[in-house]
Write a protein that holds these residues in place. Structure first.
Motif, PDB file in Angstrom:
ATOM      1  N   MET A 217       0.830  -1.183   0.000  1.00  0.00           N
ATOM      2  CA  MET A 217       0.000   0.000   0.000  1.00  0.00           C
ATOM      3  C   MET A 217       0.877   1.250   0.000  1.00  0.00           C
ATOM      4  O   MET A 217       1.915   1.286   0.637  1.00  0.00           O
ATOM      5  CB  MET A 217      -0.867   0.031   1.250  1.00  0.00           C
ATOM      6  N   TYR A 218       0.409   2.240  -0.718  1.00  0.00           N
ATOM      7  CA  TYR A 218       1.070   3.528  -0.772  1.00  0.00           C
ATOM      8  C   TYR A 218       0.020   4.595  -0.575  1.00  0.00           C
ATOM      9  O   TYR A 218      -1.163   4.353  -0.795  1.00  0.00           O
ATOM     10  CB  TYR A 218       1.785   3.699  -2.114  1.00  0.00           C
ATOM     11  N   HIS A 219       0.422   5.783  -0.199  1.00  0.00           N
ATOM     12  CA  HIS A 219      -0.579   6.792   0.079  1.00  0.00           C
ATOM     13  C   HIS A 219      -0.192   8.162  -0.489  1.00  0.00           C
ATOM     14  O   HIS A 219       0.962   8.425  -0.762  1.00  0.00           O
ATOM     15  CB  HIS A 219      -0.827   6.903   1.584  1.00  0.00           C
ATOM     16  N   LEU A 220      -1.219   8.966  -0.625  1.00  0.00           N
ATOM     17  CA  LEU A 220      -1.100  10.354  -1.059  1.00  0.00           C
ATOM     18  C   LEU A 220      -1.879  11.189  -0.053  1.00  0.00           C
ATOM     19  O   LEU A 220      -3.061  10.932   0.181  1.00  0.00           O
ATOM     20  CB  LEU A 220      -1.694  10.516  -2.461  1.00  0.00           C
ATOM     21  N   VAL A 221      -1.231  12.147   0.572  1.00  0.00           N
ATOM     22  CA  VAL A 221      -1.900  13.035   1.520  1.00  0.00           C
ATOM     23  C   VAL A 221      -2.375  14.254   0.745  1.00  0.00           C
ATOM     24  O   VAL A 221      -1.579  14.931   0.088  1.00  0.00           O
ATOM     25  CB  VAL A 221      -0.958  13.437   2.671  1.00  0.00           C
ATOM     26  N   VAL A 222      -3.675  14.535   0.822  1.00  0.00           N
ATOM     27  CA  VAL A 222      -4.264  15.602   0.017  1.00  0.00           C
ATOM     28  C   VAL A 222      -5.603  16.016   0.635  1.00  0.00           C
ATOM     29  O   VAL A 222      -6.288  15.194   1.239  1.00  0.00           O
ATOM     30  CB  VAL A 222      -4.456  15.136  -1.449  1.00  0.00           C
ATOM     31  N   ARG A 223      -5.977  17.264   0.475  1.00  0.00           N
ATOM     32  CA  ARG A 223      -7.284  17.723   0.944  1.00  0.00           C
ATOM     33  C   ARG A 223      -8.274  17.596  -0.212  1.00  0.00           C
ATOM     34  O   ARG A 223      -8.451  18.505  -1.016  1.00  0.00           O
ATOM     35  CB  ARG A 223      -7.217  19.159   1.445  1.00  0.00           C
ATOM     36  N   ILE A 224      -8.921  16.451  -0.291  1.00  0.00           N
ATOM     37  CA  ILE A 224      -9.891  16.177  -1.348  1.00  0.00           C
ATOM     38  C   ILE A 224     -11.168  16.973  -1.127  1.00  0.00           C
ATOM     39  O   ILE A 224     -11.717  17.554  -2.053  1.00  0.00           O
ATOM     40  CB  ILE A 224     -10.185  14.671  -1.426  1.00  0.00           C
ATOM     41  N   ASP A 225     -11.637  16.979   0.114  1.00  0.00           N
ATOM     42  CA  ASP A 225     -12.839  17.730   0.469  1.00  0.00           C
ATOM     43  C   ASP A 225     -12.399  19.111   0.953  1.00  0.00           C
ATOM     44  O   ASP A 225     -11.787  19.234   2.011  1.00  0.00           O
ATOM     45  CB  ASP A 225     -13.609  16.990   1.560  1.00  0.00           C
ATOM     46  N   LYS A 226     -12.706  20.138   0.181  1.00  0.00           N
ATOM     47  CA  LYS A 226     -12.274  21.501   0.523  1.00  0.00           C
ATOM     48  C   LYS A 226     -12.784  21.956   1.883  1.00  0.00           C
ATOM     49  O   LYS A 226     -12.179  22.801   2.512  1.00  0.00           O
ATOM     50  CB  LYS A 226     -12.748  22.481  -0.548  1.00  0.00           C
TER      51      LYS A 226
ATOM     52  N   ASP B  70     -11.518  22.036  -7.290  1.00  0.00           N
ATOM     53  CA  ASP B  70     -11.162  20.985  -6.340  1.00  0.00           C
ATOM     54  C   ASP B  70      -9.979  20.179  -6.880  1.00  0.00           C
ATOM     55  O   ASP B  70      -9.657  20.253  -8.060  1.00  0.00           O
ATOM     56  CB  ASP B  70     -12.351  20.057  -6.047  1.00  0.00           C
ATOM     57  N   LEU B  71      -9.327  19.441  -5.998  1.00  0.00           N
ATOM     58  CA  LEU B  71      -8.152  18.661  -6.403  1.00  0.00           C
ATOM     59  C   LEU B  71      -8.539  17.296  -6.943  1.00  0.00           C
ATOM     60  O   LEU B  71      -9.244  16.528  -6.280  1.00  0.00           O
ATOM     61  CB  LEU B  71      -7.194  18.505  -5.218  1.00  0.00           C
ATOM     62  N   ASP B  72      -8.086  17.005  -8.149  1.00  0.00           N
ATOM     63  CA  ASP B  72      -8.224  15.691  -8.764  1.00  0.00           C
ATOM     64  C   ASP B  72      -6.935  14.928  -8.448  1.00  0.00           C
ATOM     65  O   ASP B  72      -5.959  15.515  -7.986  1.00  0.00           O
ATOM     66  CB  ASP B  72      -8.413  15.845 -10.273  1.00  0.00           C
ATOM     67  N   ILE B  73      -6.919  13.622  -8.695  1.00  0.00           N
ATOM     68  CA  ILE B  73      -5.715  12.860  -8.380  1.00  0.00           C
ATOM     69  C   ILE B  73      -5.209  12.088  -9.589  1.00  0.00           C
ATOM     70  O   ILE B  73      -5.975  11.749 -10.494  1.00  0.00           O
ATOM     71  CB  ILE B  73      -5.932  11.906  -7.194  1.00  0.00           C
ATOM     72  N   VAL B  74      -3.893  11.826  -9.594  1.00  0.00           N
ATOM     73  CA  VAL B  74      -3.218  11.105 -10.671  1.00  0.00           C
ATOM     74  C   VAL B  74      -2.434   9.945 -10.069  1.00  0.00           C
ATOM     75  O   VAL B  74      -1.743  10.114  -9.065  1.00  0.00           O
ATOM     76  CB  VAL B  74      -2.227  12.035 -11.418  1.00  0.00           C
ATOM     77  N   PHE B  75      -2.567   8.787 -10.687  1.00  0.00           N
ATOM     78  CA  PHE B  75      -1.743   7.616 -10.373  1.00  0.00           C
ATOM     79  C   PHE B  75      -1.481   6.904 -11.686  1.00  0.00           C
ATOM     80  O   PHE B  75      -2.233   7.071 -12.653  1.00  0.00           O
ATOM     81  CB  PHE B  75      -2.452   6.647  -9.425  1.00  0.00           C
TER      82      PHE B  75
ATOM     83  N   ALA C 184      -1.742  15.368  -6.847  1.00  0.00           N
ATOM     84  CA  ALA C 184      -3.045  16.028  -6.827  1.00  0.00           C
ATOM     85  C   ALA C 184      -2.927  17.395  -7.488  1.00  0.00           C
ATOM     86  O   ALA C 184      -1.935  18.103  -7.298  1.00  0.00           O
ATOM     87  CB  ALA C 184      -3.527  16.186  -5.393  1.00  0.00           C
ATOM     88  N   PHE C 185      -3.940  17.742  -8.272  1.00  0.00           N
ATOM     89  CA  PHE C 185      -3.975  19.021  -8.973  1.00  0.00           C
ATOM     90  C   PHE C 185      -5.389  19.220  -9.497  1.00  0.00           C
ATOM     91  O   PHE C 185      -6.100  18.250  -9.784  1.00  0.00           O
ATOM     92  CB  PHE C 185      -2.975  19.007 -10.131  1.00  0.00           C
ATOM     93  N   ASP C 186      -5.808  20.448  -9.671  1.00  0.00           N
ATOM     94  CA  ASP C 186      -7.125  20.737 -10.229  1.00  0.00           C
ATOM     95  C   ASP C 186      -7.058  20.631 -11.756  1.00  0.00           C
ATOM     96  O   ASP C 186      -6.992  21.629 -12.462  1.00  0.00           O
ATOM     97  CB  ASP C 186      -7.597  22.130  -9.789  1.00  0.00           C
TER      98      ASP C 186
END
Length: 125
Positions: free
Chosen positions: A1-10, A64-69, A56-58
């Motif tokens: 498992m790997y993780h990304l810390v991000v504020r998805i919910d503004k 809002d922030l979208d995510i990339v993997f 993460a980037f809009d």
């Protein structure tokens, strides 16, 4: 498992985190911080073979922030998931878009940065 810390919910009181699962589906899980604890949301119920890292980037410029993997060693795809803010549903996967599906495999890390010296950041992987 790997993780990304991000504020998805503004409107979240703290940063959330996304976990990428490399052994079994679901491929991406978001743990949303709430006033009473953590709530689990499935971002990607399917099982693309996601590699470590993410960004993460809009991407769609909706505030809002979208995510990339991206795929691991067995795949050549890079994806982004459209943040459904403010309509979050733990039972519905986010809409997945393909950024690329050819070329080199294994997308270990991604970053958005102003690499070309322009106002708009670029995605590097």
């Amino acid at each position: 498992m790997y993780h990304l810390v991000v504020r998805i919910d503004k409107s979240s009181p703290a940063a959330d985190f996304v976990v990428s699962c490399r052994q079994v589906a679901p491929a991406l899980i978001w743990y949303r911080h709430t006033k009473t604890g953590w709530t689990r949301y499935v971002i990607e119920k399917e099982f693309p073979r996601i590699e470590a890292g993410g960004a993460a980037f809009d991407i769609d410029h909706d505030g809002d922030l979208d995510i990339v993997f991206g795929d691991g060693a067995s795949g050549d795809r890079l994806y982004w998931w459209e943040n459904p803010y403010p309509r979050f549903d733990p039972g519905i996967s986010w809409k997945r878009h393909t950024i690329k599906n050819s070329g080199a495999n294994q997308h270990h890390d991604q970053i958005f940065a102003r690499l070309k010296g322009t106002d708009a950041p670029q995605l590097a992987f």
